[in-house]
Design an enzyme around this catalytic site. Structure first.
Site, PDB file in Angstrom:
ATOM      1  N   HIS A  18       0.751  -1.068   0.084  1.00  0.00           N
ATOM      2  CA  HIS A  18       0.006  -0.027  -0.201  1.00  0.00           C
ATOM      3  C   HIS A  18       0.877   1.171  -0.022  1.00  0.00           C
ATOM      4  CE1 HIS A  18      -3.107   2.782   0.843  1.00  0.00           C
ATOM      5  NE2 HIS A  18      -2.520   3.097   1.880  1.00  0.00           N
ATOM      6  N   ASP A  31     -11.001   3.041   5.644  1.00  0.00           N
ATOM      7  CA  ASP A  31     -10.582   4.225   5.843  1.00  0.00           C
ATOM      8  C   ASP A  31     -10.545   5.050   4.577  1.00  0.00           C
ATOM      9  OD1 ASP A  31      -9.044   6.474   6.617  1.00  0.00           O
ATOM     10  OD2 ASP A  31      -7.015   5.523   5.882  1.00  0.00           O
ATOM     11  N   GLN A  75      -6.276  14.844  -0.702  1.00  0.00           N
ATOM     12  CA  GLN A  75      -5.152  14.256  -0.028  1.00  0.00           C
ATOM     13  C   GLN A  75      -3.896  14.762  -0.587  1.00  0.00           C
ATOM     14  OE1 GLN A  75      -5.242  10.065   0.692  1.00  0.00           O
ATOM     15  NE2 GLN A  75      -2.971  10.231   1.991  1.00  0.00           N
ATOM     16  N   LYS A  81      -8.765  12.863   4.546  1.00  0.00           N
ATOM     17  CA  LYS A  81      -8.813  11.573   5.371  1.00  0.00           C
ATOM     18  C   LYS A  81      -9.584  11.670   6.582  1.00  0.00           C
ATOM     19  CE  LYS A  81      -6.105   8.470   4.719  1.00  0.00           C
ATOM     20  NZ  LYS A  81      -6.045   7.085   3.915  1.00  0.00           N
TER      21      LYS A  81
END
Length: 244
Positions: A106, A208, A215, A228
Site C-alpha cells: 500500500h 479508511d 489528500q 482523510k
C-alpha cells in the site's frame, strides 16, 4: 449459523430494538445475546462497550467463559434476539485513533500515485525503521452502513494549472484491521510490546475512506488532513483476541 460467527467467535457489539436504548450484546449466528439479561451485569446495559473494555483481560476471559458455558449447555436460548429485529450501533466511543502506514504494497502504491514515479523514492527511508502513522479524526468514526458524504476541498492533479474547489473526484476505500484498546494508560506511561494483550481487547474490520485528490494536494509537508478526516467506517462487531 451463518457469516462465520460460530460459538468460537462470540464477537461483541451494541444493539437496540425499535424504541429501546442501545445495549451490549454478543453475536451467535444470526442472533445477538442480550448480555445484561443473560449475565445479570449492569455494565452490559450501557450504550457502549467502553466500561466493559476497561475492566481488563481477566474479566474479558471470565465473561467469555460464562458465555461459552451458556451456549454449549443450551441455556442461552432465552436471551437470543434475531439480528433482523435489531439495529446495530457504533460498538464503542472512540476517544482517539491512530492510522498506521504498515503495508509495504500500500505504501508503495500510494507513493507511486502521489509522486507519479515508480522509483525507490516512492517509499520514504524512515518507513522501514519506524511505525509511520498519524492521529485520525475520532469524531468521524461511524458504524458500517452509515451513509458517507462525499467531501469537498481543494483538488489539484499534475495536469491542473491551478487548484479548484469542489467534491472529490477520487473517492477511495482502504480495507484495514483496527485494534481496539480496552485498558487505558496514564499520560506519559510507556507500554512495552509484551503488554499488548493486557491493553488490546480485540479487532474490527475498518474502511479508511480517502479523498485522494484532496489528500495529494494538501499532504505536503505535514500529511493527511481533510482528505482523510471525513469518515472512517468500522464493523459493528468486535472480535476479541481470545477468539483468534
Amino acid at each position: 449459523m451463518t457469516d462465520g460467527f460460530g460459538p468460537a467467535h462470540l464477537p461483541y457489539g451494541v444493539w437496540s430494538r425499535p424504541g429501546e436504548p442501545p445495549r451490549c450484546g454478543a453475536r451467535v449466528g444470526d442472533a445477538v445475546v442480550d448480555l445484561a439479561a443473560a449475565l445479570g451485569e449492569g455494565v452490559f446495559a450501557a450504550p457502549t462497550l467502553n466500561a466493559f473494555l476497561a475492566l481488563g483481560p481477566r474479566r474479558w476471559r471470565e465473561v467469555r467463559t460464562r458465555l461459552q458455558d451458556l451456549l454449549t449447555s443450551g441455556r442461552i436460548e432465552p436471551f437470543l434476539v434475531p439480528l433482523a429485529d435489531v439495529r446495530m450501533h457504533l460498538p464503542f466511543a472512540v476517544g482517539d485513533y491512530v492510522d498506521f502506514y504498515c503495508s509495504l504494497e500500500h505504501a508503495t502504491n500510494a507513493g507511486q500515485i502521489f509522486l507519479g514515479s515508480t522509483g525507490p523514492e516512492v517509499l520514504a527511508p524512515n518507513w522501514r525503521h519506524l511505525p509511520v502513522a498519524y492521529h485520525g479524526r475520532a469524531g468521524t468514526v461511524v458504524v458500517s452502513g452509515t451513509p458517507v458524504v462525499r467531501p469537498c476541498g481543494q483538488r489539484k492533479w499534475p495536469s491542473d494549472p491551478v487548484p479548484t474547489f469542489g467534491p472529490t473526484r477520487a473517492l477511495d476505500i482502504e480495507c484495514e484491521v483496527g485494534f481496539v484498546v480496552g485498558v487505558p494508560t496514564a499520560l506519559g506511561t510507556r507500554v512495552p510490546v509484551s503488554a499488548f494483550a493486557e491493553h488490546v481487547f480485540g479487532i474490527v474490520l475498518l474502511n479508511d475512506w480517502s479523498a485522494r485528490d484532496i489528500q495529494r494536494w494538501e499532504s505536503a509537508p505535514l500529511g493527511p488532513f481533510l482528505g482523510k478526516s471525513f469518515a472512517t467506517s468500522i464493523a459493528a462487531w468486535v472480535t476479541p483476541l481470545d477468539a483468534l
